[in-house]
Design a protein around this motif. Structure first.
Motif, short mmCIF file in Angstrom:
data_model
loop_
_atom_site.label_atom_id
_atom_site.label_comp_id
_atom_site.label_asym_id
_atom_site.label_seq_id
_atom_site.Cartn_x
_atom_site.Cartn_y
_atom_site.Cartn_z
N VAL A 170 0.85 -1.19 0.00
CA VAL A 170 0.00 0.00 0.00
C VAL A 170 0.88 1.24 0.00
N ASP A 171 0.49 2.28 -0.79
CA ASP A 171 1.25 3.53 -0.82
C ASP A 171 1.40 4.09 0.60
N ALA A 172 2.60 4.55 0.93
CA ALA A 172 2.85 5.08 2.28
C ALA A 172 3.93 6.14 2.21
N THR A 173 3.85 7.10 3.14
CA THR A 173 4.83 8.18 3.25
C THR A 173 5.26 8.31 4.70
N PHE A 174 6.56 8.39 4.91
CA PHE A 174 7.11 8.57 6.26
C PHE A 174 7.98 9.82 6.25
N SER A 175 7.75 10.68 7.26
CA SER A 175 8.61 11.85 7.41
C SER A 175 9.91 11.41 8.09
N LEU A 176 10.93 12.22 7.92
CA LEU A 176 12.23 11.89 8.52
C LEU A 176 12.13 11.79 10.04
N SER A 177 11.23 12.57 10.65
CA SER A 177 11.08 12.53 12.10
C SER A 177 10.52 11.18 12.56
N GLN A 178 9.81 10.46 11.67
CA GLN A 178 9.29 9.13 12.02
C GLN A 178 10.34 8.04 11.86
N LEU A 179 11.40 8.32 11.13
CA LEU A 179 12.41 7.31 10.82
C LEU A 179 13.72 7.52 11.55
N SER A 180 13.99 8.74 12.03
CA SER A 180 15.28 9.07 12.62
C SER A 180 15.12 9.62 14.02
N GLU A 181 15.94 9.12 14.93
CA GLU A 181 15.92 9.62 16.30
C GLU A 181 16.58 10.99 16.41
N GLN A 182 17.35 11.38 15.38
CA GLN A 182 18.03 12.69 15.44
C GLN A 182 17.09 13.84 15.07
N GLY B 77 8.49 -4.27 6.09
CA GLY B 77 7.44 -4.28 5.08
C GLY B 77 7.38 -3.04 4.22
N PHE B 78 8.21 -2.04 4.53
CA PHE B 78 8.20 -0.79 3.76
C PHE B 78 9.31 -0.83 2.71
N GLU B 79 8.92 -0.59 1.45
CA GLU B 79 9.88 -0.55 0.35
C GLU B 79 9.96 0.87 -0.17
N PRO B 80 11.06 1.60 0.08
CA PRO B 80 11.18 3.00 -0.36
C PRO B 80 11.32 3.10 -1.88
N GLU B 81 10.72 4.14 -2.43
CA GLU B 81 10.80 4.37 -3.88
C GLU B 81 11.46 5.70 -4.21
N ARG B 82 11.19 6.75 -3.41
CA ARG B 82 11.78 8.06 -3.71
C ARG B 82 11.82 8.92 -2.44
N ILE B 83 12.51 10.02 -2.55
CA ILE B 83 12.63 10.99 -1.46
C ILE B 83 12.19 12.35 -1.97
N GLU B 84 11.43 13.05 -1.16
CA GLU B 84 10.99 14.41 -1.51
C GLU B 84 11.45 15.37 -0.41
N LEU B 85 12.07 16.47 -0.81
CA LEU B 85 12.54 17.49 0.12
C LEU B 85 11.88 18.82 -0.23
N VAL B 86 11.43 19.53 0.79
CA VAL B 86 10.84 20.86 0.61
C VAL B 86 11.50 21.79 1.62
N ALA B 87 12.13 22.85 1.11
CA ALA B 87 12.78 23.84 1.99
C ALA B 87 12.12 25.20 1.79
N LYS B 88 11.90 25.88 2.90
CA LYS B 88 11.25 27.19 2.86
C LYS B 88 12.08 28.18 3.67
N SER B 89 12.24 29.37 3.13
CA SER B 89 12.89 30.44 3.87
C SER B 89 11.86 31.47 4.28
N THR B 90 12.12 32.16 5.36
CA THR B 90 11.21 33.20 5.86
C THR B 90 11.87 34.56 5.69
N GLY B 91 11.10 35.61 5.90
CA GLY B 91 11.65 36.95 5.77
C GLY B 91 10.88 37.79 4.78
#
Length: 246
Positions: free
Chosen positions: A178-190, A215-229
């Protein structure tokens, strides 16, 4: 004496009987035989002694030759051991030099990459100004389904000011089909929050270790960066799941 007609007549001779003469002949014969036996003994003894001396000389000569051969064998064995040792030392030295050359090449490549990185930071060209992605790496580890990650955020500008913003990293794939998405905070203790805080003048590195669920098979990574100001910027980056070997 009656004479028989037709028979041959032999002349008779009378010889004086002398028993000492016969004894003398026997003694002479025994002396001759004894002399022959003695002569044969001494001749055989002399020949045997001569042969024995020759055999002893041959044995002594062979012993000397054997000792010399053993010395030659020991010398050749030592020479062979020295040659093998020298060859092994040369091989190890060559391997050491080869490894050192590889290490130096890696250092030069790393220095060139860093030099290019800092040069781009200080003197960006064209439209490569502002917030941008630097290196993004996913590296395998010796633990199953566990990877080291590194994301470098950069500010390319001629006049660098403090930049603030956030970064989100999502790993997209399929969980048990089944399609699934995990944020880095869910996968990394850092990482403790989904939006990672950014605050830097030149660059900021986000790195750590992440473990994928069973059971999770990764297919791609998506990164989104935002600056403020005053002039906020949003940039995105997507790429397939590519893992480098450690």
């Amino acid at each position: 004496m009656a004479v028989v007609t037709g028979s041959k007549q032999h002349e008779l001779k009378i010889v004086q009987y002398n028993p000492w003469r016969r004894v003398l002949m026997v003694l002479v014969l025994m002396a001759v035989v004894g002399s022959g036996v003695v002569a044969s003994y001494y001749t055989g003894h002399h020949t045997g002694m001569a042969g024995q001396e020759k055999a002893l000389d041959d044995v002594a000569r062979l012993r000397l030759e054997l000792s010399a051969s053993e010395s030659n064998v020991d010398s050749l064995t030592q020479q062979l051991a020295n040659i093998n040792l020298g060859a092994e030392v040369d091989r190890q030295a060559s391997e050491t030099v080869r490894q050192e050359v590889i290490g130096l090449k890696d250092q030069v490549a790393a220095l060139e990459e860093e030099n290019s990185f800092y040069r781009n930071l200080m003197a960006p060209t064209g439209n490569k100004r502002g917030l941008t992605f630097g290196a993004v790496e996913i590296v395998d580890t010796d633990k199953p389904r566990t990877y080291n990650y590194k994301v470098v955020m950069q500010q390319l500008a001629t006049n660098h000011q403090l930049l603030a913003g956030s970064l989100t990293v999502n790993v997209i794939g399929r969980l048990n089909g089944v399609d699934a998405t995990f944020s880095l905070s869910q996968l990394s203790e850092q990482v403790s929050r989904e939006a990672i805080r950014l605050r830097f003048k030149y660059f900021q590195t986000v790195q750590g270790e992440m473990a994928l669920p069973e059971g999770f098979e990764p297919e791609r990574i998506e990164l989104v960066a935002k600056s403020t100001g005053k002039t906020p910027v949003t940039i995105e980056k997507r790429f397939g799941w590519l893992v480098e070997e450690a």
